[in-house]
Write an enzyme that holds these catalytic residues in place. Structure first.
Site, PDB file in Angstrom:
ATOM      1  CB  CYS A  73     -32.490  -5.851  70.782  1.00  0.00           C
ATOM      2  SG  CYS A  73     -31.381  -4.634  70.055  1.00  0.00           S
ATOM      3  CB  CYS A 103     -29.104  -6.984  70.390  1.00  0.00           C
ATOM      4  SG  CYS A 103     -29.457  -5.515  71.360  1.00  0.00           S
TER       5      CYS A 103
END
Length: 147
Positions: A69, A72
């Site tokens: 991600c 993230c």
């Protein structure tokens, strides 16, 4: 007499009882003798998650994330910076949703990163999306009642 708090060791997962007014005195685990607060996000697994959520008397902030991600990964340095400031008021942890898919599904994590704040063993607040360190700290403190 000061109230004692249960704090789970980030190294061996042992529950320690610490006087509340001694949290900032660099307490160590009674079992493994390592520091209870490292100033870094604690990597949780499906096996460790329940102990830290249910047995800590301090709030637990969890970043639900995944290694693939982009948002993230871009938030990770800000989250680490926030951990330095938030401990020992709260435990700051991360849970890899890729490695703990059933747990993430059980908490209905639909987007990542998602921050969830737990207190007394239950979720009290949730915030999806990447944030800056200052926004993470303000959000976590506000919802934990530490402002």
């Amino acid at each position: 007499m000061t109230e004692s708090l249960h704090v789970v060791c980030p190294h061996c997962d042992t529950v320690n009882r610490i006087p509340q007014d001694r949290l900032r005195d660099q307490p160590t685990c009674g079992k493994c003798k390592q520091e209870l607060f490292t100033g870094k996000p604690l990597e949780l697994t499906s096996q460790r998650f329940p102990q830290h959520i249910s047995r800590n008397d301090i709030p637990v902030l969890v970043d639900f994330w995944a290694p693939w991600c982009g948002p993230c990964l871009s938030m990770a340095p800000a989250y680490a910076q926030a951990a330095q400031q938030l401990e020992p008021e709260m435990r700051v942890a991360k849970l890899d949703t890729e490695a703990a898919q059933e747990l993430a599904a059980g908490y209905s994590i639909r987007s990542i990163p998602t921050l969830a704040l737990f207190k007394g063993g239950r979720e009290i607040a949730r915030q999806p999306g990447a944030m800056s360190a200052s926004d993470i700290m303000a959000w976590a403190r506000r919802h934990a009642g530490l402002t």
